[in-house]
Write a protein that holds these residues in place. Structure first.
Motif, PDB file in Angstrom:
ATOM      1  N   HIS A 162       6.078   5.476   3.659  1.00 57.05           N
ATOM      2  CA  HIS A 162       5.919   6.702   2.874  1.00 57.05           C
ATOM      3  C   HIS A 162       6.160   6.397   1.407  1.00 57.05           C
ATOM      4  O   HIS A 162       6.723   5.354   1.045  1.00 57.05           O
ATOM      5  CB  HIS A 162       6.896   7.786   3.348  1.00 57.05           C
ATOM      6  CG  HIS A 162       8.334   7.414   3.172  1.00 57.05           C
ATOM      7  ND1 HIS A 162       9.018   6.619   4.068  1.00 57.05           N
ATOM      8  CD2 HIS A 162       9.225   7.716   2.176  1.00 57.05           C
ATOM      9  CE1 HIS A 162      10.254   6.454   3.651  1.00 57.05           C
ATOM     10  NE2 HIS A 162      10.417   7.110   2.515  1.00 57.05           N
ATOM     11  N   GLY A 163       5.717   7.313   0.551  1.00 56.44           N
ATOM     12  CA  GLY A 163       5.870   7.139  -0.887  1.00 56.44           C
ATOM     13  C   GLY A 163       4.543   7.392  -1.593  1.00 56.44           C
ATOM     14  O   GLY A 163       3.500   7.594  -0.956  1.00 56.44           O
TER      15      GLY A 163
ATOM     16  N   LEU B   1      -2.261  18.247   5.257  1.00 50.45           N
ATOM     17  CA  LEU B   1      -0.939  17.935   5.784  1.00 50.45           C
ATOM     18  C   LEU B   1      -0.757  18.479   7.199  1.00 50.45           C
ATOM     19  O   LEU B   1       0.131  18.028   7.923  1.00 50.45           O
ATOM     20  CB  LEU B   1       0.137  18.491   4.857  1.00 50.45           C
ATOM     21  CG  LEU B   1       0.275  17.786   3.503  1.00 50.45           C
ATOM     22  CD1 LEU B   1       1.241  18.536   2.598  1.00 50.45           C
ATOM     23  CD2 LEU B   1       0.721  16.349   3.703  1.00 50.45           C
ATOM     24  N   ARG B   2      -1.580  19.454   7.602  1.00 51.05           N
ATOM     25  CA  ARG B   2      -1.496  20.001   8.961  1.00 51.05           C
ATOM     26  C   ARG B   2      -2.333  19.187   9.958  1.00 51.05           C
ATOM     27  O   ARG B   2      -2.393  19.532  11.129  1.00 51.05           O
ATOM     28  CB  ARG B   2      -1.987  21.453   8.952  1.00 51.05           C
ATOM     29  CG  ARG B   2      -1.161  22.350   8.031  1.00 51.05           C
ATOM     30  CD  ARG B   2      -1.807  23.703   7.866  1.00 51.05           C
ATOM     31  NE  ARG B   2      -1.121  24.502   6.839  1.00 51.05           N
ATOM     32  CZ  ARG B   2      -1.631  25.573   6.256  1.00 51.05           C
ATOM     33  NH1 ARG B   2      -2.838  25.995   6.615  1.00 51.05           N
ATOM     34  NH2 ARG B   2      -0.956  26.235   5.338  1.00 51.05           N
ATOM     35  N   GLN B   3      -3.000  18.127   9.453  1.00 52.10           N
ATOM     36  CA  GLN B   3      -3.855  17.304  10.308  1.00 52.10           C
ATOM     37  C   GLN B   3      -3.142  16.053  10.808  1.00 52.10           C
ATOM     38  O   GLN B   3      -3.790  15.104  11.235  1.00 52.10           O
ATOM     39  CB  GLN B   3      -5.117  16.898   9.527  1.00 52.10           C
ATOM     40  CG  GLN B   3      -6.018  18.063   9.148  1.00 52.10           C
ATOM     41  CD  GLN B   3      -6.770  18.609  10.340  1.00 52.10           C
ATOM     42  OE1 GLN B   3      -7.385  17.856  11.098  1.00 52.10           O
ATOM     43  NE2 GLN B   3      -6.703  19.920  10.544  1.00 52.10           N
ATOM     44  N   ASP B   4      -1.819  16.038  10.735  1.00 48.81           N
ATOM     45  CA  ASP B   4      -1.007  14.917  11.208  1.00 48.81           C
ATOM     46  C   ASP B   4      -1.446  13.586  10.586  1.00 48.81           C
ATOM     47  O   ASP B   4      -1.723  12.620  11.288  1.00 48.81           O
ATOM     48  CB  ASP B   4      -1.077  14.829  12.745  1.00 48.81           C
ATOM     49  CG  ASP B   4      -0.131  13.777  13.309  1.00 48.81           C
ATOM     50  OD1 ASP B   4       0.940  13.554  12.684  1.00 48.81           O
ATOM     51  OD2 ASP B   4      -0.468  13.168  14.338  1.00 48.81           O
TER      52      ASP B   4
ATOM     53  N   ALA C 203       1.414  16.425  -3.490  1.00 46.44           N
ATOM     54  CA  ALA C 203       1.341  14.991  -3.209  1.00 46.44           C
ATOM     55  C   ALA C 203       2.732  14.382  -3.136  1.00 46.44           C
ATOM     56  O   ALA C 203       3.028  13.567  -2.239  1.00 46.44           O
ATOM     57  CB  ALA C 203       0.504  14.291  -4.279  1.00 46.44           C
ATOM     58  N   ILE C 204       3.613  14.767  -4.056  1.00 41.95           N
ATOM     59  CA  ILE C 204       4.973  14.233  -4.058  1.00 41.95           C
ATOM     60  C   ILE C 204       5.748  14.719  -2.833  1.00 41.95           C
ATOM     61  O   ILE C 204       6.463  13.941  -2.180  1.00 41.95           O
ATOM     62  CB  ILE C 204       5.683  14.612  -5.373  1.00 41.95           C
ATOM     63  CG1 ILE C 204       5.109  13.772  -6.518  1.00 41.95           C
ATOM     64  CG2 ILE C 204       7.193  14.407  -5.265  1.00 41.95           C
ATOM     65  CD1 ILE C 204       5.631  14.142  -7.885  1.00 41.95           C
ATOM     66  N   GLN C 205       5.610  16.004  -2.488  1.00 36.83           N
ATOM     67  CA  GLN C 205       6.277  16.520  -1.297  1.00 36.83           C
ATOM     68  C   GLN C 205       5.800  15.796  -0.043  1.00 36.83           C
ATOM     69  O   GLN C 205       6.601  15.479   0.853  1.00 36.83           O
ATOM     70  CB  GLN C 205       6.031  18.032  -1.166  1.00 36.83           C
ATOM     71  CG  GLN C 205       6.761  18.870  -2.186  1.00 36.83           C
ATOM     72  CD  GLN C 205       8.272  18.727  -2.081  1.00 36.83           C
ATOM     73  OE1 GLN C 205       8.832  18.494  -1.009  1.00 36.83           O
ATOM     74  NE2 GLN C 205       8.955  18.854  -3.224  1.00 36.83           N
TER      75      GLN C 205
ATOM     76  N   SER D 254      10.108   9.528  -5.233  1.00 40.29           N
ATOM     77  CA  SER D 254       8.855   9.467  -4.475  1.00 40.29           C
ATOM     78  C   SER D 254       7.943   8.320  -4.896  1.00 40.29           C
ATOM     79  O   SER D 254       7.223   7.748  -4.073  1.00 40.29           O
ATOM     80  CB  SER D 254       8.083  10.788  -4.624  1.00 40.29           C
ATOM     81  OG  SER D 254       7.698  10.996  -5.979  1.00 40.29           O
ATOM     82  N   LEU D 255       7.948   7.969  -6.182  1.00 38.37           N
ATOM     83  CA  LEU D 255       6.985   6.980  -6.697  1.00 38.37           C
ATOM     84  C   LEU D 255       7.359   5.566  -6.260  1.00 38.37           C
ATOM     85  O   LEU D 255       8.454   5.083  -6.563  1.00 38.37           O
ATOM     86  CB  LEU D 255       6.915   7.068  -8.218  1.00 38.37           C
ATOM     87  CG  LEU D 255       5.834   6.219  -8.899  1.00 38.37           C
ATOM     88  CD1 LEU D 255       4.436   6.669  -8.495  1.00 38.37           C
ATOM     89  CD2 LEU D 255       5.981   6.294 -10.430  1.00 38.37           C
TER      90      LEU D 255
END
Length: 569
Positions: A321-322, A387-390, A408-410, A447-448
């Motif tokens: 992630h990131g 984001l709801r498409q797994d 995008a950051i979340q 996040s970055l």
């Protein structure tokens, strides 16, 4: 009729001494040898390897006052080729290039062929001005222009109409007068010729630009524009309308800009064309963006990243992630880098979703989506639904606003790897751009994963590549130690590279991973200068330094690196 008068002949030896090819003493030796063997001095110079045959041809041209040119693409006006019959062109190994009033410029490989110039002058009814070109270039031009019978006045493109096929064409419409013109054979053939030649030459864009007495067709190759042809102005409306028909647009509407898409099949491969028109004082200017998937570099190992940067970038892409940002101006290759990244990550175990505007290349097993602002499907809204498409990995074509950046950051903080682009000059500017959008510093620092700036630089043409010893100033600019010798490379210019000395492009990069030290700086709302100072003090390779490595390796030139890194990196 007559040929252009030849100025007073210069002595061959004088030219060689002036050019530094030989010394006066060496010339005296060769002249003595010439008397002994009774052979031309030029032949002896080639035998002694003082000159190559091409060097000799150029010097003989200078001796006779005949200029030398590279017979590159776009230098021959198809309208004048027919002034000389094909059999005469083959016999004499010459080809007409262009006409200015009553003077015909004629390409020849033999500067002494005065009888040929006189006969061409009689046949064409024009004065002849000879220029020297390579014999192989003349033979290739004869085969191309006479075989294809490329006369723009007659618009016989040398192409069968089946050679270019519209894959996704329009539905049948009511035929108007302008539609009849657009469907006429001359316009169809001219349009086909423009598309085929641009695609075969490796162009990325075609510009069709109306002017008062003609319209100009230019093609963008390796980032720079070159003139392809200048047909008559009265053909322009027909060509534009033909392209609109292919793009399923309204040919009667010429007052407002229009955008569309054309898909054609050329040489057995499908090519996507993005159509964009804009009204001007002389008519509509059209730009076609050529998207040739067969030419796209989707292998991350072929982007020119270099071993160290490539290994670090791959390591970042393997994170679970990131956020990873690729930065640079329009046309710097950001999308290609992202496509190469997701191609590397494309496995059955990963669900990859892209949100693009537009979708440039289709990749198997990846869920690609097109932004549609007209119906409210913006980057931010599409990203929220994605984001709801797994998803495991999300590619966002561009972060344009605060809403997209926040989502995008979340997403990157909740277990997703997010890849996107920003229009900034350098990697440090990516952080300040997010801060300017209103993103909280603590969100950026957590996040970055990294930001990577890039540019595309032209690579030296392999056909005319030559080595030279640079000046002390150039060596100092490249950071070469005093006393160290280094040979650099450059292209002389040839018919293969539009006489530019460059062919193809590679990337130069500046990768800035998020370290603990950089996180501390980001939390204090830094300026670009503060971040850049940190980068340099911690040994990060700047984009300009990365480019200089490619200059030392003989891939490109110092001038090319300086051209694309006008802002200090």
């Amino acid at each position: 009729m007559k040929t252009t008068p030849i100025p007073k002949r210069k002595r061959l030896g004088e030219i060689l001494i002036r050019q530094g090819k030989i010394t006066p003493e060496r010339l005296a030796e060769l002249l003595r040898k010439q008397k002994q063997v009774s052979r031309p001095l030029g032949q002896i110079l080639v035998e002694e390897e003082i000159l190559t045959p091409e060097d000799l041809q150029n010097i003989l041209g200078e001796q006779l006052g005949i200029p030398h040119v590279w017979l590159r693409k776009g230098m021959i006006d198809p309208r004048v080729v027919h002034l000389l019959p094909k059999e005469k062109a083959v016999l004499f190994q010459v080809i007409p290039m262009f006409r200015v009033r009553n003077v015909l410029t004629l390409a020849t490989a033999d500067p002494h062929a005065f009888f040929v110039f006189d006969e061409v002058s009689q046949i064409a009814g024009l004065d002849v001005h000879p220029v020297l070109c390579r014999s192989e270039d003349i033979r290739e031009a004869i085969q191309q222009y006479y075989q294809e019978e490329m006369s723009i006045d007659d618009i016989v493109a040398g192409l069968d109409e089946q050679e270019i096929e519209v894959v996704s064409g329009p539905v049948e419409k009511e035929i108007t007068e302008i539609a009849e013109i657009a469907e006429g054979s001359p316009v169809v053939n001219l349009t086909n010729m423009i598309l085929v030649k641009a695609i075969r030459d490796g162009a990325s864009d075609i510009h069709i630009e109306p002017q008062a007495e003609k319209f100009r067709v230019r093609v963008r190759i390796d980032g720079l524009l070159y003139e392809l042809m200048t047909p008559r102005a009265e053909m322009h409306p027909g060509v534009v309308s033909r392209l609109k028909v292919m793009a399923n647009l309204d040919i009667a509407e010429r007052r407002i800009p229009q955008d569309g898409r054309i898909q054609v099949s050329i040489d057995g491969r499908k090519i996507d064309l993005r159509f964009s028109s804009m009204p001007g004082i002389h008519g509509e200017k059209v730009v076609l963006r050529i998207l040739d998937q067969s030419k796209a570099i989707l292998d991350i190992n072929k982007l020119g990243l270099g071993t160290e940067v490539l290994d670090r970038f791959k390591s970042l892409l393997r994170q679970s992630h990131g956020l990873i940002l690729v930065c640079g101006p329009t046309g710097s290759g950001k999308t290609t880098t992202l496509y190469s990244a997701i191609s590397m990550l494309n496995t059955l175990e990963k669900n990859i979703v892209t949100i693009e505007d537009p979708v440039e290349y289709q990749i198997e097993n990846i869920n690609q989506n097109q932004v549609k602002e007209a119906i409210g499907l913006s980057f931010a809204k599409f990203l929220k639904h994605a984001l709801r498409q797994d998803p495991d990995i999300i590619l966002v074509g561009e972060i344009r606003d605060k809403a997209t950046a926040e989502i995008a950051i979340q997403a990157s903080l909740t277990g997703h790897l997010v890849l996107s682009t920003l229009h900034t000059n350098g990697s440090a500017s990516a952080i300040t751009r997010l801060l300017e959008m209103g993103i909280e510093p603590y969100l950026i620092s957590s996040s970055l994963l990294a930001s990577m700036a890039q540019r595309l630089v032209r690579t030296i043409c392999p056909v005319c590549k030559t080595a030279y010893s640079p000046s002390e100033a150039v060596l100092a600019e490249l950071g070469v130690k005093e006393g160290e010798r280094l040979q650099l490379a450059r292209g002389k210019g040839c018919s293969e590279c539009y006489d530019s000395g460059f062919k193809g492009r590679t990337g130069i990069y500046e990768l800035m991973p998020m370290t603990d030290g950089l996180r501390s700086i980001v939390l204090n709302n830094p300026t670009v200068d503060t971040i850049q100072e940190y980068i340099r003090s911690n040994g990060h390779t700047t984009m300009k330094a990365f480019g200089y490595e490619k200059v030392r390796a003989g891939e490109t030139t110092l001038e090319e690196i300086q051209r694309v890194t006008t802002v200090e990196m």
